[in-house]
Scaffold this active site. Structure first.
Site, mmCIF file in Angstrom:
data_model
loop_
_atom_site.group_PDB
_atom_site.id
_atom_site.type_symbol
_atom_site.label_atom_id
_atom_site.label_comp_id
_atom_site.label_asym_id
_atom_site.label_seq_id
_atom_site.Cartn_x
_atom_site.Cartn_y
_atom_site.Cartn_z
ATOM 1 N N GLN A 51 -55.744 -37.596 7.218
ATOM 2 C CA GLN A 51 -56.283 -36.330 7.926
ATOM 3 C C GLN A 51 -57.366 -36.241 6.635
ATOM 4 O O GLN A 51 -57.168 -36.776 5.893
ATOM 5 C CB GLN A 51 -54.636 -35.589 6.849
ATOM 6 C CG GLN A 51 -55.036 -34.859 5.458
ATOM 7 C CD GLN A 51 -54.490 -33.232 6.188
ATOM 8 O OE1 GLN A 51 -55.641 -33.247 6.856
ATOM 9 N NE2 GLN A 51 -53.819 -33.120 6.531
ATOM 10 N N GLY A 72 -38.389 -18.995 3.553
ATOM 11 C CA GLY A 72 -38.012 -20.385 4.596
ATOM 12 C C GLY A 72 -39.591 -21.227 5.029
ATOM 13 O O GLY A 72 -40.145 -20.677 5.033
ATOM 14 N N GLN A 75 -42.945 -21.437 10.494
ATOM 15 C CA GLN A 75 -43.858 -22.191 11.477
ATOM 16 C C GLN A 75 -43.674 -24.212 10.718
ATOM 17 O O GLN A 75 -43.993 -24.668 10.021
ATOM 18 C CB GLN A 75 -45.499 -22.018 11.253
ATOM 19 C CG GLN A 75 -46.134 -23.314 12.860
ATOM 20 C CD GLN A 75 -47.663 -22.908 12.435
ATOM 21 O OE1 GLN A 75 -48.136 -22.298 11.423
ATOM 22 N NE2 GLN A 75 -48.683 -23.314 13.027
ATOM 23 N N GLU A 92 -48.985 -30.526 6.350
ATOM 24 C CA GLU A 92 -49.052 -31.677 5.518
ATOM 25 C C GLU A 92 -48.612 -30.972 4.203
ATOM 26 O O GLU A 92 -48.303 -31.029 3.439
ATOM 27 C CB GLU A 92 -50.093 -32.240 4.571
ATOM 28 C CG GLU A 92 -50.042 -33.474 3.604
ATOM 29 C CD GLU A 92 -50.848 -35.077 3.892
ATOM 30 O OE1 GLU A 92 -50.739 -34.941 2.402
ATOM 31 O OE2 GLU A 92 -51.570 -34.718 4.439
ATOM 32 N N ARG A 94 -47.092 -27.600 4.090
ATOM 33 C CA ARG A 94 -46.364 -27.117 3.882
ATOM 34 C C ARG A 94 -45.317 -28.270 3.152
ATOM 35 O O ARG A 94 -43.565 -27.250 2.780
ATOM 36 C CB ARG A 94 -45.922 -27.075 5.982
ATOM 37 C CG ARG A 94 -46.513 -24.913 6.168
ATOM 38 C CD ARG A 94 -45.834 -25.056 8.031
ATOM 39 N NE ARG A 94 -47.485 -25.786 8.477
ATOM 40 C CZ ARG A 94 -47.637 -25.630 9.591
ATOM 41 N NH1 ARG A 94 -46.353 -25.959 10.174
ATOM 42 N NH2 ARG A 94 -48.781 -26.412 9.805
ATOM 43 N N GLU A 125 -56.870 -28.105 12.567
ATOM 44 C CA GLU A 125 -56.508 -27.107 12.310
ATOM 45 C C GLU A 125 -56.970 -26.878 10.738
ATOM 46 O O GLU A 125 -56.421 -25.782 10.200
ATOM 47 C CB GLU A 125 -54.686 -28.191 11.865
ATOM 48 C CG GLU A 125 -53.642 -27.196 10.774
ATOM 49 C CD GLU A 125 -52.393 -27.920 10.553
ATOM 50 O OE1 GLU A 125 -51.167 -27.258 10.192
ATOM 51 O OE2 GLU A 125 -52.682 -28.845 10.169
#
Length: 296
Positions: A51, A72, A75, A92, A94, A125
């Site tokens: 990462q 909640g 995605q 990561e 999330r 991302e």
């Protein structure tokens, strides 16, 4: 009308758009190859070691955790199955927020990617979300080039940036480590850092970066400072050297007292940090005992 932002082919091409729980692309595949959204035990998930993002804002994580408690995870995470766990391909932040929110399971899509694809997806991302600091971004580009023998223009194509942007980003890795840390800590901007780059001496770079932070210099003011430095490099170098000798002297004094390596990192005019190294639990306990005895 504002154009939709995207990078390269974008995540949409690497992580297909879903229809319900099945993507458009996956509807064309055999049933046993269909990737469906599913719930995965959060304790079976581990972050991707490749990462590019190393720094996560804890306040931001807690804010996202509060949102997750209410609504909640909107995605799903993108995961890849390893031997005894699932590795995060995307999501990561999330995942961290979900743990903070106390979730036991999280929605995820299980996919299979090559190591290079995983690195590219994670990089894209983070760039799309503007989550990377300049040094993390530069290191990510460097890793793609060094590990997969890519050229700068190939990396540029994958993340939809110009080759010049990739080159300028990677040049930041030539900065002194202390200056890089100041850039990571948002003490100076990328514009300041690029202005300092032509100076080869790391100590001089750090001296100027500290001056920028202390005096809140603009990029234009920094450019003038560099021009003056070029006119009279000796006196500036001597000024830096004197500062270095003072701190080296202090480091040696503390080292003699504590009995281990000590590093003093000056961050601003009157602030900084002292790093004390230890090499075993026993040595750490010895240093703690030493400090406790000093209080008596």
């Amino acid at each position: 009308m504002v154009a939709k932002r995207g990078l390269g082919k974008g995540l949409d091409s690497m992580i297909p758009e879903k229809i319900g729980n099945i993507s458009k692309e996956e509807k064309k595949t055999e049933p046993n190859n269909v990737s469906r959204e599913t719930l995965i035990n959060i304790n079976e998930i581990e972050p991707n070691k490749s990462q590019p993002r190393k720094n996560f804002n804890e306040d931001g994580i807690l804010e996202l955790a509060d949102s997750i408690k209410q609504y909640g995870i909107i995605q799903p995470l993108i995961l890849q199955k390893k031997d005894k766990y699932y590795e995060i391909v995307a999501g990561e932040r999330r995942w961290r927020a979900a743990r903070a929110a106390g979730l036991k399971k999280v929605p995820a899509i299980i996919k299979n990617y090559t190591t290079q694809e995983i690195m590219e997806i994670a990089l894209i991302e983070n760039i799309q979300r503007e989550d990377l600091n300049p040094i993390e971004e530069a290191i990510a580009y460097q890793n793609l080039i060094s590990e997969f023998n890519l050229k700068q223009d190939e990396v540029a194509e994958r993340v939809s940036k110009s080759r010049t942007a990739i080159t300028n980003s990677m040049r930041l890795l030539k900065l002194d480590r202390r200056v890089q840390q100041m850039l990571i800590d948002d003490m100076i901007s990328s514009g300041h850092a690029r202005t300092i780059l032509p100076i080869e001496d790391g100590d001089v770079q750090y001296h100027i970066a500290t001056k920028i932070f202390d005096e809140k210099l603009s990029v234009r003011e920094t450019e003038k400072l560099i021009k003056n430095l070029n006119k009279n490099p000796i006196s500036k170098k001597q000024e830096v050297d004197n500062s270095i000798y003072i701190y080296k002297d202090l480091e040696e004094k503390i080292k003699r007292i504590i009995g281990t390596k000590v590093t003093i990192n000056k961050k601003s005019k009157n602030k900084g940090k002292i790093e004390i190294e230890y090499y075993s639990e026993e040595e750490l306990e010895r240093i703690i005992d030493l400090f406790e005895n000093m209080e008596q």
